[in-house]
Design a protein around this motif. Structure first.
Motif, short mmCIF file in Angstrom:
data_model
loop_
_atom_site.label_atom_id
_atom_site.label_comp_id
_atom_site.label_asym_id
_atom_site.label_seq_id
_atom_site.Cartn_x
_atom_site.Cartn_y
_atom_site.Cartn_z
N VAL A 157 0.87 -1.17 0.00
CA VAL A 157 0.00 0.00 0.00
C VAL A 157 0.90 1.22 0.00
O VAL A 157 1.75 1.36 0.88
CB VAL A 157 -0.91 0.02 1.25
CG1 VAL A 157 -1.86 1.20 1.21
CG2 VAL A 157 -1.68 -1.29 1.35
N VAL A 158 0.76 2.06 -1.03
CA VAL A 158 1.61 3.25 -1.10
C VAL A 158 0.73 4.48 -1.20
O VAL A 158 -0.44 4.38 -1.55
CB VAL A 158 2.56 3.22 -2.34
CG1 VAL A 158 3.53 2.07 -2.23
CG2 VAL A 158 1.76 3.14 -3.62
N SER A 159 1.29 5.64 -0.85
CA SER A 159 0.49 6.85 -0.96
C SER A 159 0.29 7.14 -2.44
O SER A 159 1.12 6.81 -3.28
CB SER A 159 1.17 8.02 -0.26
OG SER A 159 2.20 8.51 -1.07
N MET A 160 -0.85 7.75 -2.75
CA MET A 160 -1.19 8.05 -4.14
C MET A 160 -0.13 8.92 -4.80
O MET A 160 0.21 8.75 -5.96
CB MET A 160 -2.54 8.79 -4.16
CG MET A 160 -3.19 8.84 -5.50
SD MET A 160 -3.47 7.18 -6.13
CE MET A 160 -2.89 7.40 -7.78
N ARG A 161 0.41 9.84 -3.99
CA ARG A 161 1.44 10.72 -4.53
C ARG A 161 2.65 9.91 -4.98
O ARG A 161 3.16 10.10 -6.08
CB ARG A 161 1.81 11.75 -3.46
CG ARG A 161 2.90 12.70 -3.85
CD ARG A 161 4.11 12.42 -2.99
NE ARG A 161 5.22 13.28 -3.34
CZ ARG A 161 6.45 12.80 -3.45
NH1 ARG A 161 6.70 11.53 -3.28
NH2 ARG A 161 7.45 13.62 -3.73
N ASP A 162 3.09 8.95 -4.15
CA ASP A 162 4.25 8.14 -4.52
C ASP A 162 3.96 7.33 -5.77
O ASP A 162 4.81 7.15 -6.62
CB ASP A 162 4.63 7.20 -3.38
CG ASP A 162 5.28 7.96 -2.24
OD1 ASP A 162 5.54 9.16 -2.44
OD2 ASP A 162 5.52 7.37 -1.18
N ARG A 163 2.73 6.81 -5.84
CA ARG A 163 2.36 6.02 -7.00
C ARG A 163 2.43 6.88 -8.28
O ARG A 163 2.94 6.44 -9.30
CB ARG A 163 0.95 5.48 -6.78
CG ARG A 163 0.17 5.16 -8.02
CD ARG A 163 0.60 3.84 -8.62
NE ARG A 163 -0.08 3.63 -9.89
CZ ARG A 163 0.11 2.57 -10.64
NH1 ARG A 163 0.95 1.64 -10.26
NH2 ARG A 163 -0.53 2.45 -11.77
N LEU A 164 1.90 8.11 -8.19
CA LEU A 164 1.88 8.97 -9.38
C LEU A 164 3.29 9.39 -9.76
O LEU A 164 3.66 9.41 -10.93
CB LEU A 164 1.06 10.24 -9.10
CG LEU A 164 -0.41 10.20 -9.43
CD1 LEU A 164 -1.00 11.57 -9.23
CD2 LEU A 164 -0.62 9.76 -10.88
N VAL A 165 4.08 9.76 -8.76
CA VAL A 165 5.42 10.28 -9.02
C VAL A 165 6.35 9.17 -9.49
O VAL A 165 7.11 9.32 -10.43
CB VAL A 165 5.97 10.98 -7.77
CG1 VAL A 165 7.42 11.30 -7.93
CG2 VAL A 165 5.17 12.23 -7.50
N GLY A 166 6.24 8.03 -8.83
CA GLY A 166 6.97 6.84 -9.26
C GLY A 166 8.46 7.07 -9.46
O GLY A 166 9.13 7.69 -8.63
N ASP A 167 8.95 6.59 -10.59
CA ASP A 167 10.39 6.60 -10.84
C ASP A 167 10.93 8.00 -11.12
O ASP A 167 12.14 8.21 -11.13
CB ASP A 167 10.72 5.72 -12.05
CG ASP A 167 10.31 4.29 -11.80
OD1 ASP A 167 10.25 3.91 -10.63
OD2 ASP A 167 10.05 3.57 -12.78
N ALA A 168 10.03 8.94 -11.37
CA ALA A 168 10.51 10.28 -11.74
C ALA A 168 11.26 10.94 -10.59
O ALA A 168 12.10 11.80 -10.81
CB ALA A 168 9.33 11.15 -12.16
N GLU A 169 10.96 10.50 -9.35
CA GLU A 169 11.50 11.20 -8.19
C GLU A 169 13.03 11.26 -8.20
O GLU A 169 13.63 12.32 -8.14
CB GLU A 169 11.00 10.54 -6.92
CG GLU A 169 11.54 11.19 -5.66
CD GLU A 169 10.50 11.26 -4.55
OE1 GLU A 169 9.59 10.42 -4.53
OE2 GLU A 169 10.62 12.16 -3.70
N THR A 170 13.67 10.08 -8.30
CA THR A 170 15.13 10.05 -8.28
C THR A 170 15.70 10.91 -9.39
O THR A 170 16.58 11.74 -9.17
CB THR A 170 15.63 8.61 -8.49
OG1 THR A 170 14.74 7.73 -7.85
CG2 THR A 170 17.02 8.43 -7.96
#
Lengths: 904, 117
Positions: free
Chosen positions: A357-370
């Motif tokens: 279970v992940v926060s929606m924000r993390d799911r949307l942002v995904g790999d782009a963060e790094t």
């Protein structure tokens, strides 16, 4: 120490705190007087305790601490003399402000008077600041700003994993949603979301649009209120209920021009009459802004456990934390068998079944963060290089200002006054650079939005908002301070003979040179880090480009054609077949075909477990899983996929509804030991056996980075339900420019099926480029930053060595007069430059080893300590430095002894 | 004998420095006693919190206006406290600044506005 036992506890406690605060004081004061200050404080605190108890002690502590803070500042910034004598006049606040204004005016005048210096400095800064602000705008929109929903941090997303079934990550199914809806307590509401496409008609222009199918509970999960009309309610989703839909704000504007009377109108979605009951709010863009219509969807327990592909979002119940919700979801997994008795616990165990279970924000942002943080770090480095460059310019200019500084000191100016003059100049420059940088950032943001890879989420939200402006201001001021303070030691020496200009001021010059050399070394080191980073990305990008996609993309055109799901398969197949036939007879088209899934893109293709007739599965073992794709005849020729054994899909396969399949090499190798021809397989539980009639080459189905999956190609009339042909891609190969085929391809579709919507035509090379767009985006930014850093470093080195040469003209002249050969002089100067470059390169490589590790997750088949890159970067940097130092060296060797002496 | 201009460059003294030197005019004192004397004389108009007091002591010592001596006399006081006394330069600077203030005070008294009150 003096802590007598007689002191009350509050006093002892206050003393300990106070002694900790004393660390703020500068070393000399603390060393010589620390004990006495502590003892005094203790007396004060004791006295206070006697008068007013613990509260009075607290007041003494506060007052004394503030005193320590103020003192530690004044000890550092005010000279001893100024601090106890008023020999320099004391200024009122008003006077100080006036003085600051005067200082700034002076600075401005000084800046305007040196247009060349100013232009270079401001441009360099604008570049550095602009790049930072533009990238920060992206980071701000994608990573920092919360999603546009109330308490959006409490919205979560479910992922399920079954590594044992070759399904490392899946969304949810009706089964798991039922599980959480009925048994979990950590979630206030759960909604299912499925994004798809549908044919919109009954409006002015029929179109293929993006539709969100969702449970009415989405209004609770996202806390949405419709812009107009009503929200979806549970009865809308019931079986047999009249069809209703809400328009998204965008759909409302695009197809109805924002008409107020749109509620109650009817449209056709895939030919079903549907009533519009509302309009979604403007900020709704979940999960993508492309959505134009929202329709209700029923998720029922009877839909079964195993049909994954439904997204599930939930809002945490009041008081529930993400961790608790996660833990509860994990605890619930074994109870799947209670709801679905045929899903055995043993099966789940074998599959390695898991939920996250992940926060929606993390799911949307995904790999782009790094990637985004790395890009921001990169431009941050670039700004440092720019600051070092400008600091160097300041030092060059300081040479010309010795006289001015000398006069000011002689007239009794204090060091702080002179320093404040220099600092105001750099601040003014920093702010000017920031203003231009902001302008560049506006342009840069537009360019980024236009060129952003499709993998970058929330692109539509990127803008320059207040936070970005504040960031720009902070960066400008910080930059101004950094490049203002760095050269201060060089500028602030009281020039003993600066006024008279007697002698050649060597000590001063040498000091300043030392600062300049340190700056150059820093610049080169930073440049080396950036070049190494971009070098690694370039290598990785090349590796990616070198991956054989399994197709020959040159000359291939693709065009999405949507007949829709309502027409039964044989009729649809016949229509597609006619399009293929007509396309083939178009001049210029060598081959043509249709398929429901393009190579290198994950949409359209399906996967599932299957059986092999010749290898019955032992009880309790897991079935093999493969992807399947629908193609027409001519597909392999059009895409340039080689046929290794047997034949491809043929026209007769559709016409005679044959149960045949062509499989790829991986399929044959993984499941049938390479001997696939003539074997029979069946997908799902049905007993229709499909004969394997051919083996073709492997294709990177999901993109160049992804593993090759075992894949079966089926004819259009395949009986498999999930192998849909509602949306097919018409593909054609030509020897010339594929874009030239677009008009005839559209014409073909119009002739065969007039009302059928088509999507944008793209070449297969575009599709290929898109699949590596995220890597090329990061690579491009790193490369630009590295090149700018390299150029700034080289220019800086050239400046320093050139200056050294001009200072030593006389000495060099004498050497030549005494018989030194020009080449010796050249080598001497060159060596000086290369030593500086060498130190910078060594430091830079050390930093690069540590820093490029963060790149690892972005690299493809390249180690973050790739030996080739680490060998090439020093070579490049030293070559460029060599050239930068060679130019002044050549000038040095051509010094004429006579001129050199005359110049003195 | 310190030269005239070496005294002048300290003038005018800031209030804190003036009062610290003044507190030492009657004889050596340690830090806590300096504070007490200054606060008493100025009726708490100037409060010397520890860091300010010893920061100033350090600066005035470094400038050669006062100097530490070994603890003397008063057996009641903590032996670890350092006592300070004025140097000759300090005495002269204090005297010069007092003279400067006296001149100003006398002039002010002579003006009508003040003489009539």
């Amino acid at each position: 120490m003096q802590q007598g036992d007689d002191a009350p506890r509050s006093v002892r406690f206050a003393l300990r705190l106070f002694q900790w605060c004393l660390r703020m004081l500068p070393e000399p004061l603390r060393r010589d007087f620390g004990v006495e200050i502590g003892a005094d404080f203790r007396e004060l605190a004791k006295g206070a305790h006697g008068r007013g108890g613990a509260l009075a002690v607290l007041l003494v502590l506060l007052r004394s601490t503030v005193d320590v803070l103020l003192r530690s500042l004044s000890e550092r910034w005010v000279s001893d003399h100024e601090s106890f004598s008023e020999a320099e006049r004391r200024l009122s606040l008003g006077e100080r402000i006036m003085l600051l204004g005067q200082e700034l005016r002076l600075a401005l005048r000084g800046i305007i008077r040196r247009p060349g210096f100013t232009t270079v400095a401001v441009l360099t800064l604008a570049l550095g600041i602009g790049a930072n602000v533009a990238i920060f705008a992206v980071v701000n929109a994608v990573l920092i700003r919360p999603l546009p929903y109330t308490a959006s941090e409490r919205i979560v997303w479910f992922n399920h994993h079954a590594p044992g079934l070759n399904l490392p990550e899946m969304e949810s199914s009706a089964g798991t949603i039922t599980l959480y809806r009925e048994l979990a307590k950590s979630y206030e509401s759960i909604a299912a979301i499925v994004v798809g496409e549908t044919n919109l008609s009954g409006t002015a222009d029929p179109a293929r649009i993006t539709v969100l199918r969702t449970t009415p509970s989405i209004f609770d999960v996202l806390r949405l209120r419709p812009e107009m009309g009503r929200r979806l309610i549970e009865s809308d989703a019931a079986r047999g209920a009249p069809r209703v839909a809400l328009l998204s704000y965008r759909g409302w504007q695009t197809h109805f021009g924002g008409a107020r009377d749109v509620i109650g109108r009817t449209i056709r979605l895939d030919d079903e009459v549907t009533e519009i009951v509302g309009v979604m709010p403007k900020h709704f863009a979940h999960p993508t802004p492309e959505i134009e219509v929202v329709v209700p969807m029923l998720v029922a327990r009877e839909d079964g456990f195993s049909a994954f592909g439904i997204g599930a979002i939930a809002r945490l119940a009041p008081g529930a934390t993400l961790e608790a919700a996660r833990a509860e979801a994990i605890r619930l997994q074994p109870r799947i068998s209670e709801l679905y008795p045929d899903v055995k616990a043993e099966f789940l165990k074998k599959a390695g079944w898991r939920v996250t279970v992940v926060s929606m924000r993390d799911r949307l942002v995904g790999d782009a963060e790094t990637a985004l943080w790395i890009v921001l770090g990169t431009v941050g480095f670039l700004l440092l290089v720019a600051c070092a460059s400008v600091a160097n310019l300041f030092l060059v200019r300081a040479e010309g200002r010795q006289r001015e500084v000398g006069i000011r000191f002689a007239l009794g100016a204090t060091r702080s006054r002179v320093a404040s003059t220099f600092l105001s100049e750099s601040l003014v420059l920093g702010i000017a650079g920031g203003a231009w940088g902001l302008l560049l950032a506006f342009l840069g943001v537009r360019a980024i939005v236009a060129a952003a890879p499709p993998q970058l989420p929330r692109v539509q939200e990127i803008s320059v908002d207040l936070r970005v402006m504040l960031f720009a201001a902070a960066v400008s001021i910080a930059a101004g301070l950094v490049f203002g303070i760095l050269p201060l030691p060089g500028q602030m020496r009281r020039p003993l003979h600066g006024l008279a200009r007697a002698g050649r001021g060597h000590t001063i010059g040498r000091d300043r040179q030392r600062v300049r050399k340190a700056l150059i070394v820093t610049q080169i080191a930073l440049a080396v880090v950036l070049i190494t980073g971009s070098g690694l990305m370039l290598r990785s990008f090349n590796r990616l480009r070198a991956v054989d996609p399994g197709i020959r993309p040159d000359g291939v055109l693709t065009l999405g054609v949507s007949i829709g799901e309502q027409i039964e398969k044989p009729r649809a197949a016949a229509a597609y077949q006619r399009m293929v036939d007509e396309m083939r007879s178009t001049p210029g088209a060598r081959y043509a075909a249709v398929t429901n899934s393009l190579p290198l893109r994950s949409d359209g293709i399906n996967g599932g477990s299957f059986f092999i007739k010749s290898k019955p599965r032992a009880e309790g073992t897991l079935p093999p899983v493969a992807m399947y794709s629908v193609v027409s005849d001519g597909f392999f020729q059009t895409m340039g996929i080689p046929i290794h054994q047997g034949r491809g899909i043929e026209r007769a396969d559709h016409e005679n509804k044959r149960s045949v399949a062509v499989v790829n090499e991986s399929f044959a190798r993984s499941f049938l030991d390479g001997k696939a021809m003539g074997e029979f397989i069946s997908f799902g539980d049905d007993s229709v056996w499909i004969e394997i009639v051919g083996v073709v080459g492997d294709v990177r189905t999901f993109g160049l980075r992804e593993e090759i999956r075992p894949t079966a190609y089926l004819p259009m009339t395949t009986h498999i339900e999930t192998a849909r042909i509602g949306l097919m891609y018409l593909v054609a190969r030509t020897d010339s420019d594929p874009i030239a085929l677009v008009p005839s391809a559209r014409a073909v579709v119009r002739r065969v099926a007039p009302a059928t919507p088509v999507t944008t035509a793209r070449t297969m090379n575009d599709v290929l480029r898109e699949s590596v767009a995220d890597t090329s985006f990061t690579t491009t930014i790193l490369l630009i930053a590295a090149l700018v850093a390299l150029a700034l470093g080289a220019i800086g080195l050239y400046g320093v060595i050139g200056y050294v040469v001009s200072q030593r003209t006389q000495e060099i002249g004498v050497r030549i007069a005494l018989g030194a050969i020009p080449s010796q002089v050249r080598t001497m100067v060159l060596r000086q430059g290369l030593v500086l470059a060498g130190v910078g390169v060594a430091l830079g490589l050390g930093a690069a080893v540590a820093l490029t590790r963060v790149l690892q997750s972005l690299l493809f088949e390249v180690d973050s300590r790739d030996p080739l890159t680490f060998a090439l970067v020093p070579a490049v940097m030293l070559t460029v430095s060599g050239i930068a130092a060679y130019l002044p060296a050549r000038r040095a060797s051509s010094v004429s002894p006579l001129e050199a002496i005359r110049a003195e | 004998m310190p030269k005239r201009d070496s005294i002048d460059r300290f003038l005018p003294l800031k209030p804190v420095a003036f009062h610290i030197l003044l507190a030492l005019a009657e004889g050596p004192r340690h830090g806590y006693a300096i504070r007490a004397a200054v606060e008493e004389l100025t009726q708490k108009g100037i409060r010397l919190w520890p860091a300010t007091l010893y920061g100033s002591v350090r600066q005035l010592t470094a400038a050669g206006l006062m100097e530490p001596i070994d603890g003397d006399g008063d057996p009641d006081d903590d032996a670890r406290r350092r006592y300070y006394q004025l140097t000759r330069l300090g005495r002269r600077v204090l005297a010069a600044d007092t003279e400067r203030l006296r001149a100003i005070v006398e002039y002010a008294r002579g003006t009508r506005a003040i003489a009539e009150t």
